[in-house]
Design a protein around this motif. Structure first.
Motif, PDB file in Angstrom:
ATOM      1  N   ASN A 208      31.744  12.654 -19.005  1.00 54.36           N
ATOM      2  CA  ASN A 208      30.483  12.637 -19.764  1.00 54.36           C
ATOM      3  C   ASN A 208      30.628  11.901 -21.092  1.00 54.36           C
ATOM      4  O   ASN A 208      30.156  12.344 -22.138  1.00 54.36           O
ATOM      5  CB  ASN A 208      29.990  14.075 -20.010  1.00 54.36           C
ATOM      6  N   LEU A 209      31.277  10.744 -21.032  1.00 58.40           N
ATOM      7  CA  LEU A 209      31.456   9.915 -22.219  1.00 58.40           C
ATOM      8  C   LEU A 209      30.263   8.971 -22.381  1.00 58.40           C
ATOM      9  O   LEU A 209      29.629   8.583 -21.396  1.00 58.40           O
ATOM     10  CB  LEU A 209      32.743   9.094 -22.124  1.00 58.40           C
ATOM     11  N   THR A 210      29.992   8.592 -23.602  1.00 63.47           N
ATOM     12  CA  THR A 210      28.921   7.651 -23.920  1.00 63.47           C
ATOM     13  C   THR A 210      29.523   6.367 -24.464  1.00 63.47           C
ATOM     14  O   THR A 210      30.453   6.408 -25.274  1.00 63.47           O
ATOM     15  CB  THR A 210      27.968   8.248 -24.980  1.00 63.47           C
ATOM     16  N   VAL A 211      29.010   5.246 -24.018  1.00 66.72           N
ATOM     17  CA  VAL A 211      29.506   3.961 -24.531  1.00 66.72           C
ATOM     18  C   VAL A 211      29.181   3.871 -26.010  1.00 66.72           C
ATOM     19  O   VAL A 211      28.002   3.921 -26.394  1.00 66.72           O
ATOM     20  CB  VAL A 211      28.872   2.783 -23.770  1.00 66.72           C
ATOM     21  N   PRO A 212      30.178   3.752 -26.879  1.00 64.51           N
ATOM     22  CA  PRO A 212      29.917   3.761 -28.323  1.00 64.51           C
ATOM     23  C   PRO A 212      29.283   2.461 -28.788  1.00 64.51           C
ATOM     24  O   PRO A 212      29.662   1.379 -28.346  1.00 64.51           O
ATOM     25  CB  PRO A 212      31.307   3.940 -28.926  1.00 64.51           C
ATOM     26  N   THR A 213      28.325   2.585 -29.687  1.00 61.57           N
ATOM     27  CA  THR A 213      27.681   1.399 -30.248  1.00 61.57           C
ATOM     28  C   THR A 213      28.127   1.138 -31.682  1.00 61.57           C
ATOM     29  O   THR A 213      27.846   0.080 -32.237  1.00 61.57           O
ATOM     30  CB  THR A 213      26.155   1.544 -30.226  1.00 61.57           C
ATOM     31  N   ASN A 214      28.806   2.120 -32.297  1.00 66.79           N
ATOM     32  CA  ASN A 214      29.349   1.928 -33.637  1.00 66.79           C
ATOM     33  C   ASN A 214      30.706   2.604 -33.712  1.00 66.79           C
ATOM     34  O   ASN A 214      31.094   3.356 -32.812  1.00 66.79           O
ATOM     35  CB  ASN A 214      28.394   2.474 -34.709  1.00 66.79           C
ATOM     36  N   ARG A 215      31.425   2.356 -34.783  1.00 67.27           N
ATOM     37  CA  ARG A 215      32.805   2.828 -34.864  1.00 67.27           C
ATOM     38  C   ARG A 215      32.907   4.336 -35.080  1.00 67.27           C
ATOM     39  O   ARG A 215      33.907   4.956 -34.699  1.00 67.27           O
ATOM     40  CB  ARG A 215      33.544   2.058 -35.968  1.00 67.27           C
ATOM     41  N   GLU A 216      31.906   4.950 -35.662  1.00 69.15           N
ATOM     42  CA  GLU A 216      31.918   6.409 -35.791  1.00 69.15           C
ATOM     43  C   GLU A 216      31.845   7.066 -34.418  1.00 69.15           C
ATOM     44  O   GLU A 216      32.580   8.010 -34.109  1.00 69.15           O
ATOM     45  CB  GLU A 216      30.761   6.872 -36.681  1.00 69.15           C
ATOM     46  N   ASP A 217      30.927   6.581 -33.578  1.00 70.01           N
ATOM     47  CA  ASP A 217      30.819   7.099 -32.217  1.00 70.01           C
ATOM     48  C   ASP A 217      32.081   6.789 -31.414  1.00 70.01           C
ATOM     49  O   ASP A 217      32.483   7.574 -30.543  1.00 70.01           O
ATOM     50  CB  ASP A 217      29.605   6.483 -31.514  1.00 70.01           C
ATOM     51  N   TYR A 218      32.690   5.661 -31.713  1.00 68.41           N
ATOM     52  CA  TYR A 218      33.929   5.253 -31.044  1.00 68.41           C
ATOM     53  C   TYR A 218      34.995   6.329 -31.224  1.00 68.41           C
ATOM     54  O   TYR A 218      35.640   6.766 -30.268  1.00 68.41           O
ATOM     55  CB  TYR A 218      34.382   3.921 -31.650  1.00 68.41           C
ATOM     56  N   VAL A 219      35.164   6.780 -32.464  1.00 67.17           N
ATOM     57  CA  VAL A 219      36.151   7.822 -32.751  1.00 67.17           C
ATOM     58  C   VAL A 219      35.783   9.123 -32.044  1.00 67.17           C
ATOM     59  O   VAL A 219      36.654   9.810 -31.481  1.00 67.17           O
ATOM     60  CB  VAL A 219      36.274   8.048 -34.269  1.00 67.17           C
ATOM     61  N   SER A 220      34.508   9.459 -32.036  1.00 69.49           N
ATOM     62  CA  SER A 220      34.057  10.693 -31.385  1.00 69.49           C
ATOM     63  C   SER A 220      34.395  10.692 -29.903  1.00 69.49           C
ATOM     64  O   SER A 220      34.862  11.706 -29.352  1.00 69.49           O
ATOM     65  CB  SER A 220      32.549  10.875 -31.572  1.00 69.49           C
ATOM     66  N   GLU A 221      34.174   9.551 -29.247  1.00 71.18           N
ATOM     67  CA  GLU A 221      34.450   9.462 -27.814  1.00 71.18           C
ATOM     68  C   GLU A 221      35.952   9.487 -27.535  1.00 71.18           C
ATOM     69  O   GLU A 221      36.390  10.046 -26.526  1.00 71.18           O
ATOM     70  CB  GLU A 221      33.805   8.201 -27.231  1.00 71.18           C
ATOM     71  N   ILE A 222      36.745   8.888 -28.422  1.00 68.01           N
ATOM     72  CA  ILE A 222      38.201   8.952 -28.285  1.00 68.01           C
ATOM     73  C   ILE A 222      38.657  10.405 -28.284  1.00 68.01           C
ATOM     74  O   ILE A 222      39.439  10.844 -27.427  1.00 68.01           O
ATOM     75  CB  ILE A 222      38.888   8.173 -29.422  1.00 68.01           C
ATOM     76  N   LYS A 223      38.168  11.159 -29.248  1.00 67.63           N
ATOM     77  CA  LYS A 223      38.602  12.556 -29.399  1.00 67.63           C
ATOM     78  C   LYS A 223      38.054  13.433 -28.285  1.00 67.63           C
ATOM     79  O   LYS A 223      38.709  14.392 -27.849  1.00 67.63           O
ATOM     80  CB  LYS A 223      38.184  13.067 -30.773  1.00 67.63           C
ATOM     81  N   LYS A 224      36.882  13.077 -27.783  1.00 74.23           N
ATOM     82  CA  LYS A 224      36.290  13.830 -26.683  1.00 74.23           C
ATOM     83  C   LYS A 224      37.153  13.708 -25.430  1.00 74.23           C
ATOM     84  O   LYS A 224      37.427  14.718 -24.739  1.00 74.23           O
ATOM     85  CB  LYS A 224      34.873  13.314 -26.418  1.00 74.23           C
ATOM     86  N   LEU A 225      37.583  12.489 -25.111  1.00 72.99           N
ATOM     87  CA  LEU A 225      38.433  12.290 -23.943  1.00 72.99           C
ATOM     88  C   LEU A 225      39.815  12.889 -24.165  1.00 72.99           C
ATOM     89  O   LEU A 225      40.411  13.455 -23.240  1.00 72.99           O
ATOM     90  CB  LEU A 225      38.547  10.798 -23.608  1.00 72.99           C
ATOM     91  N   LYS A 226      40.325  12.778 -25.375  1.00 76.04           N
ATOM     92  CA  LYS A 226      41.638  13.340 -25.702  1.00 76.04           C
ATOM     93  C   LYS A 226      41.665  14.846 -25.426  1.00 76.04           C
ATOM     94  O   LYS A 226      42.650  15.386 -24.900  1.00 76.04           O
ATOM     95  CB  LYS A 226      41.946  13.076 -27.181  1.00 76.04           C
ATOM     96  N   LYS A 227      40.592  15.518 -25.753  1.00 72.68           N
ATOM     97  CA  LYS A 227      40.508  16.970 -25.547  1.00 72.68           C
ATOM     98  C   LYS A 227      40.340  17.312 -24.066  1.00 72.68           C
ATOM     99  O   LYS A 227      40.958  18.260 -23.554  1.00 72.68           O
ATOM    100  CB  LYS A 227      39.344  17.531 -26.350  1.00 72.68           C
ATOM    101  N   ALA A 228      39.507  16.525 -23.370  1.00 67.11           N
ATOM    102  CA  ALA A 228      39.198  16.839 -21.972  1.00 67.11           C
ATOM    103  C   ALA A 228      40.306  16.416 -21.012  1.00 67.11           C
ATOM    104  O   ALA A 228      40.561  17.091 -20.012  1.00 67.11           O
ATOM    105  CB  ALA A 228      37.888  16.170 -21.569  1.00 67.11           C
TER     106      ALA A 228
END
Length: 436
Positions: free
Chosen positions: A154-174
């Motif tokens: 359930n990741l979202t393609v990031p459009t900015n670098r803040e979202d980029y970090v959020s998605e990195i950490k989301k996958l790291k946890k899952a």
């Protein structure tokens, strides 16, 4: 009314023909054969089209191995270079500065060049108002991602670098066994491309001087961004272009790769088991309100200083990289998904369409969109091999724990580069500032 319409159509046709003739002037010399070195595939299809228009110019294409070493050897010997030589944009200033190319302004003036390729491309093909060649393929950065991984977690393609970090950490946890992204150890153009995409530079050339400033605010912002993720262990570095990296892309261990447009074809040939699982998006932006992009790779065709037929060679490199008939062949036969010429927009609808490897996505349109976000140039230094070696060494030291903080690499990298420039006799350096 009908007569007026016919006259109008005739006027438009004549005007278009005149404009096209201005782009591609007639050849005034004797029948000749020119040679070309290029590592791309199937350039002969474009050559065939060129020879129909210029029957007095024949082109002999050679796809050679050990490319740059042979070019350097021929340059040192004063003989052996072809009339036309393919060079990556990052190495073109190096060849310009040592006199490997000759100007073609007599057959391709600045105004025509800018109209066909854009003003930013002058940074890759010209120096001190001398035009030496034309750009071919775009290395516009794109975000390549595994849709299967994004869907599963359930990741979202990031459009900015803040979202980029959020998605990195989301996958790291899952799924800690997977990597969202891993920046390369070395490969300086990747790191330069990150800074360029953020709207910055590390160096530049103007009025006969080389400017060097690795610790400007934009460069520091980019290295701080990646450094924080690396220092805290959220992501790791990885050596690219080896079997482990290839496998990580093929078997779904890596979710995202940020690379140039050419990577689309590279994936098809090197990650065959992942067909249908990849998609392409625009790169995540550094400045939310100002879309911008960079180039990672890409190559141009330049007229060598050893060419005895510069007119024929100049006409060829311009026609090859801007005429719609050639652009169509380059896209369809040479596996170049995006070409630099503004005229590529005339054929994009014709040559692009659903791509099976990318799950039916029209990647041509997406990469063309990515290319059009490149609105500044980035002139590289004339010692790019050394720039790359220096960064590779520093990144390896960081990976080995010899450098504690990632952001400390920037000033070390600058010091190394300045030392090498001075060692090679470049005394026209302006340090710690960039031109206005």
């Amino acid at each position: 009314m009908k007569k007026i319409l016919i006259l109008t159509l005739l006027f438009l046709l004549v005007s278009f023909g005149a404009a096209a003739a201005d782009y591609y002037p007639e050849y005034s010399g004797e029948p000749t054969t020119i040679t070309m070195w290029a590592w791309t595939s199937n350039e002969n299809y474009s050559i065939d089209e060129f020879e129909k228009v210029y029957p007095n110019i024949k082109v002999k294409w050679e796809n050679i191995s050990d490319y740059y070493n042979k070019a350097q050897t021929a340059l040192s010997a004063g003989t052996g270079l072809p009339d036309v030589i393919m060079i990556e944009y990052s190495y073109a200033p190096q060849f310009m500065s040592i006199g490997a190319f000759q100007p073609i302004n007599n057959w391709l003036d600045k105004d025509t060049f800018v109209e066909l390729y854009g003003e930013d491309a002058l940074g890759w093909c010209a120096m001190d108002d001398n035009i030496y060649g034309t750009p071919q393929d775009s290395g516009a950065m794109a975000l390549f991602y595994r849709k299967d991984i994004f869907d599963k977690y359930n990741l979202t393609v990031p459009t900015n670098r803040e979202d980029y970090v959020s998605e990195i950490k989301k996958l790291k946890k899952a799924a800690p066994e997977l990597d969202f992204v891993r920046p390369p150890i070395g490969y300086s153009m990747w790191w330069i491309g990150q800074i360029w995409q953020a709207g910055g530079k590390l160096f530049d050339y103007k009025d006969g001087n080389w400017y060097i400033d690795f610790t400007n605010p934009t460069a520091e912002e980019v290295f701080d961004f990646w450094g924080k993720l690396l220092d805290e262990g959220t992501i790791d570095l990885q050596m690219y272009w080896n079997p482990d990296w290839y496998n990580s892309l093929n078997n779904g261990r890596t979710a995202v790769v940020e690379l140039g447009s050419w990577f689309a074809e590279w994936l098809k040939y090197n990650a065959t088991d992942s067909e249908g699982k990849w998609r392409i998006a625009l790169p995540a932006q550094w400045n939310k309100g100002k879309q911008h992009n960079s180039m990672i790779g890409g190559s141009g065709f330049y007229v060598s200083t050893q060419s005895a037929n510069p007119e024929a060679a100049a006409l060829f490199v311009n026609w090859l990289n801007s005429h719609p008939d050639s652009l169509t062949q380059l896209h369809n036969k040479s596996n170049l998904p995006v070409l630099v010429s503004n005229r590529f927009g005339e054929v994009i609808d014709q040559v692009s369409g659903p791509d099976k490897f990318f799950g039916g996505q029209n990647i041509g349109q997406k990469l063309w969109e990515s290319h059009k976000l490149v609105n500044t140039t980035f002139i590289t230094l004339p010692i790019m091999s050394n720039v790359d070696e220096s960064l590779s060494s520093l990144l390896q030291d960081y990976a080995d724990g010899k450098i504690e903080k990632f952001s400390d690499i920037l000033p070390m990298w600058q010091e190394s580069v300045i030392g090498t420039m001075q060692e090679f006799g470049y005394n026209n350096l302006i340090i710690d500032q960039l031109p206005e």
